[in-house]
Design an enzyme around this catalytic site. Structure first.
Site, mmCIF file in Angstrom:
data_model
loop_
_atom_site.group_PDB
_atom_site.id
_atom_site.type_symbol
_atom_site.label_atom_id
_atom_site.label_comp_id
_atom_site.label_asym_id
_atom_site.label_seq_id
_atom_site.Cartn_x
_atom_site.Cartn_y
_atom_site.Cartn_z
ATOM 1 N N ASN A 113 0.853 -1.199 0.000
ATOM 2 C CA ASN A 113 0.000 0.000 0.000
ATOM 3 C C ASN A 113 0.883 1.240 0.000
ATOM 4 O OD1 ASN A 113 0.499 0.827 2.850
ATOM 5 N ND2 ASN A 113 -0.427 -1.177 3.242
ATOM 6 N N ASP B 34 -3.711 -9.883 12.956
ATOM 7 C CA ASP B 34 -3.836 -8.485 13.407
ATOM 8 C C ASP B 34 -2.827 -8.274 14.535
ATOM 9 O OD1 ASP B 34 -4.597 -6.102 14.766
ATOM 10 O OD2 ASP B 34 -6.518 -6.201 13.707
HETATM 11 N N1 CTP Z 1 -3.028 -3.351 12.441
HETATM 12 C C1 CTP Z 1 -2.214 -4.390 12.792
HETATM 13 N N2 CTP Z 1 -2.258 -5.556 12.091
HETATM 14 C C2 CTP Z 1 -3.099 -5.706 11.066
HETATM 15 C C3 CTP Z 1 -3.952 -4.639 10.678
HETATM 16 C C4 CTP Z 1 -3.874 -3.470 11.389
HETATM 17 O O1 CTP Z 1 -1.431 -4.246 13.739
HETATM 18 N N3 CTP Z 1 -3.130 -6.847 10.412
HETATM 19 C C5 CTP Z 1 -2.995 -2.116 13.233
HETATM 20 C C6 CTP Z 1 -2.495 -0.914 12.498
HETATM 21 O O2 CTP Z 1 -1.089 -0.763 12.684
HETATM 22 C C7 CTP Z 1 -3.265 0.206 13.165
HETATM 23 C C8 CTP Z 1 -4.589 -0.440 13.498
HETATM 24 O O3 CTP Z 1 -4.326 -1.824 13.577
HETATM 25 O O4 CTP Z 1 -2.690 0.601 14.381
HETATM 26 C C9 CTP Z 1 -5.681 -0.177 12.520
HETATM 27 O O5 CTP Z 1 -5.238 -0.430 11.217
HETATM 28 P P1 CTP Z 1 -6.168 -0.130 9.970
HETATM 29 O O6 CTP Z 1 -5.486 -0.593 8.734
HETATM 30 O O7 CTP Z 1 -6.682 1.273 10.036
HETATM 31 O O8 CTP Z 1 -7.436 -1.030 10.301
HETATM 32 P P2 CTP Z 1 -7.781 -2.513 10.024
HETATM 33 O O9 CTP Z 1 -7.686 -3.263 11.297
HETATM 34 O O10 CTP Z 1 -6.976 -3.039 8.888
HETATM 35 O O11 CTP Z 1 -9.318 -2.411 9.636
HETATM 36 P P3 CTP Z 1 -9.991 -1.886 8.246
HETATM 37 O O12 CTP Z 1 -9.105 -2.362 7.149
HETATM 38 O O13 CTP Z 1 -11.315 -2.515 8.268
HETATM 39 O O14 CTP Z 1 -10.090 -0.406 8.343
#
Ligand code: CTP
Length: 403
Positions: free
Chosen positions: A213, A311
Site C-alpha cells: 500500500n 492483526d
Molecule cells: N493493524 C495491525 N495488524 C493488522 C492490521 C492493522 O497491527 N493486520 C494495526 C495498524 O497498525 C493500526 C490499526 O491496527 O494501528 C488499525 O489499522 P487499519 O489498517 O486502520 O485497520 P484494520 O484493522 O486493517 O481495519 P480496516 O481495514 O477494516 O479499516
C-alpha cells in the site's frame, strides 16, 4: 518547533580536520534559531578561519583569552555565563585530555573550566584517527569525562582523512544537531521502552511481484524520533520504506505482516508502550509461487486467492490484557471517511486505550497530517501540522497518560 530555538550556544573548535563540519553545524544551529558564539583554539585556526565562522555565526569569533573587546578582559567568564551549553566540535584527543586535567592555557579550555558546572552543560564531539580513539589513554579520558558530567557524543565510523578506516570520525553536522535537539528536549518518556511499527507491509505473490500500500512510514518514524528525543528507548519495526533511521533508535526491517508480527512479538515483552502506526496489509496471497508466474499465452489471468493476515495490534493488546500486563497500546486508523465513527469502533475492536485516527489518502507520503485522538472519554483533535510536530504532541499526550 525545534527544542533549540532561542538557545545560546558557545561553539568551541579545537584542532582537527573535522573543523569543516563545524562550519556546517554552525549554519544549521543558526537556522534552528540558536545564537552561536564561536570560540576557536589556535590549532583550530590551522583548519578553519575565524572569518568563515564569523560569517556563518554572524558574530565576531573569540580566539584568545587576552581579547581586549571584553571590558573586564575576562572573555572566559563572560562567554560562559551567557551560554545554555558549550559544544566543543571537533574535540581533539589533546583537547579532551586537557579538559580532563582542568587545563586552562588558552581561552576555550579556560572557559570550559570556568563555566558554572551545574548551569552550563559541556557537550563534546570527539574527532580523531582510529588508533588515537581506541588508545586506552583516550578511552580512559572519555570514561572519566563522562563521570565528570561531560556529555561525550558518539563518534562516527568510516574513511578518515589520514586514509585509514575505523572509529573516530566526528559525527556529521546533522547528527550533532539531532543529538543537541534530543539533549534539550524535555525527558517526559525517560525510563519508557517504546516499540513502534511503521510503513506498509509487502505480501509476495511470486519472487518479483506482490501487494502493498501507499504508506510511506513517515508518521511512525516521526513518532520513533519524538519518543527517543523524549528520553525513551525506542525500537522501530519498519516495513519496506525509504527513510533514514532516526538517531538513537534501534531499527528492525521486515517485509511481510507475518515477519512484522514475529519482530513485534520478539520485542514486546521488553516494551512499556506499543504504538502501531504500520499500514499492515489486511490480506496476503494464500500461496507464494517460488518462481515468477508466466503468461501462458491463453489470455487467462492467474486466480489469486487471499487469506487474512494476523492483526498485530489486536494480538499484542489481547495478550497484554491476558497477562494483566501494563503495556500501553496505541493504535492508528487510516480511514477514507467517517473518521470519528470508524476510529471509535476500531479502538474498541482492537481493545486499546488510545486510537489515533487520520485520513489515509490525504496523508500517505505527505510530510503533514492531522490527527484525531480517541479514548474512552471522547475525541481530541491535533490540528493540521507537520508529522514531526504532531508526533511530539502525541508523545507528550502518551507521556501524560503514563504519569
Ligand atoms: N493493524 C495491525 N495488524 C493488522 C492490521 C492493522 O497491527 N493486520 C494495526 C495498524 O497498525 C493500526 C490499526 O491496527 O494501528 C488499525 O489499522 P487499519 O489498517 O486502520 O485497520 P484494520 O484493522 O486493517 O481495519 P480496516 O481495514 O477494516 O479499516
Amino acid at each position: 518547533m525545534s527544542t533549540l530555538a532561542g538557545k545560546h550556544i558557545v561553539l568551541g573548535l579545537s584542532g582537527g580536520v573535522a573543523a569543516f563540519k563545524s562550519a556546517e553545524l554552525c549554519r544549521a544551529l543558526v537556522k534552528a534559531g540558536v545564537t552561536v558564539q564561536v570560540v576557536m583554539t589556535e590549532a583550530a585556526e590551522h583548519f578553519m578561519t575565524a572569518v568563515t565562522m564569523q560569517a556563518l555565526s554572524g558574530r565576531p569569533v573569540y580566539t584568545s583569552q587576552w581579547d581586549p573587546r571584553e571590558a573586564n578582559n575576562m572573555a572566559h567568564i563572560n562567554l560562559s555565563r551567557e551560554a545554555d551549553a558549550i559544544v566543543v566540535a571537533p574535540a581533539s584527543a589533546d583537547f579532551m585530555s586537557k579538559l580532563l586535567h582542568g587545563g586552562a592555557d588558552e581561552l576555550l579550555s579556560l572557559m570550559c573550566l570556568a563555566r558554572p558546572i551545574d548551569k552550563v552543560p559541556l557537550i563534546v564531539a570527539p574527532a580523531m584517527n582510529r588508533e588515537m580513539w581506541s588508545n586506552p589513554a583516550t578511552q580512559r579520558n572519555v570514561a572519566q569525562l563522562k563521570a565528570d558530567g561531560v556529555h561525550v557524543l558518539d563518534v562516527g565510523q568510516g574513511d578518515q582523512a589520514c586514509g585509514e578506516t575505523g572509529d573516530g570520525r566526528m559525527l556529521e553536522a546533522e547528527e550533532i544537531l539531532e543529538d543537541l535537539m534530543a539533549f534539550f528536549a524535555p525527558k517526559r518518556m525517560a525510563g519508557q521502552r517504546v516499540l513502534v511499527t511503521a510503513g506498509p507491509t509487502y505480501e509476495a505473490i511470486d519472487p518479483v511481484r506482490g501487494i502493498t500500500n501507499l504508506s510511506s512510514g513517515k508518521m511512525g518514524f516521526a513518532i520513533a524520533r519524538a519518543a527517543r528525543m523524549a528520553g525513551a528507548e525506542v525500537t522501530l519495526v519498519a516495513g519496506p520504506v525509504h527513510l533514514a533511521t532516526p538517531r538513537g533508535v534501534q531499527r528492525i526491517d521486515v517485509r511481510s505482516a507475518r515477519q512484522m508480527l514475529d519482530a513485534v512479538l520478539a520485542g514486546v515483552d521488553d516494551a512499556s508502550v506499543f504504538v502501531a502506526t504500520a499500514a499492515v496489509a489486511d490480506w496476503r496471497p494464500d500461496t507464494q509461487a517460488d518462481q515468477k508466474i508466466k503468461k501462458d499465452g491463453s489470455g487467462q489471468t492467474p486466480a489469486l486467492r487471499f487469506v487474512e493476515n494476523p492483526d498485530i495490534l489486536a494480538t499484542v493488546a489481547a495478550s497484554s490484557r491476558a497477562r494483566s500486563g501494563d503495556l500501553f497500546c496505541v493504535g492508528f486508523a487510516a480511514e477514507s471517511h467517517d473518521l470519528l465513527a470508524h476510529a471509535t469502533a476500531k479502538r474498541i475492536r482492537k481493545g486499546v486505550p488510545l486510537l489515533v485516527g487520520n485520513i489515509g489518502p490525504a496523508t500517505f507520503g505527505q510530510d503533514d497530517n492531522a490527527l484525531l485522538l480517541v479514548d474512552d472519554a471522547g475525541a481530541r483533535e491535533l490540528p493540521h501540522g507537520s508529522k514531526q510536530d504532531l508526533a511530539v504532541q502525541l508523545i507528550d499526550d502518551i507521556a501524560r497518560r503514563l504519569s
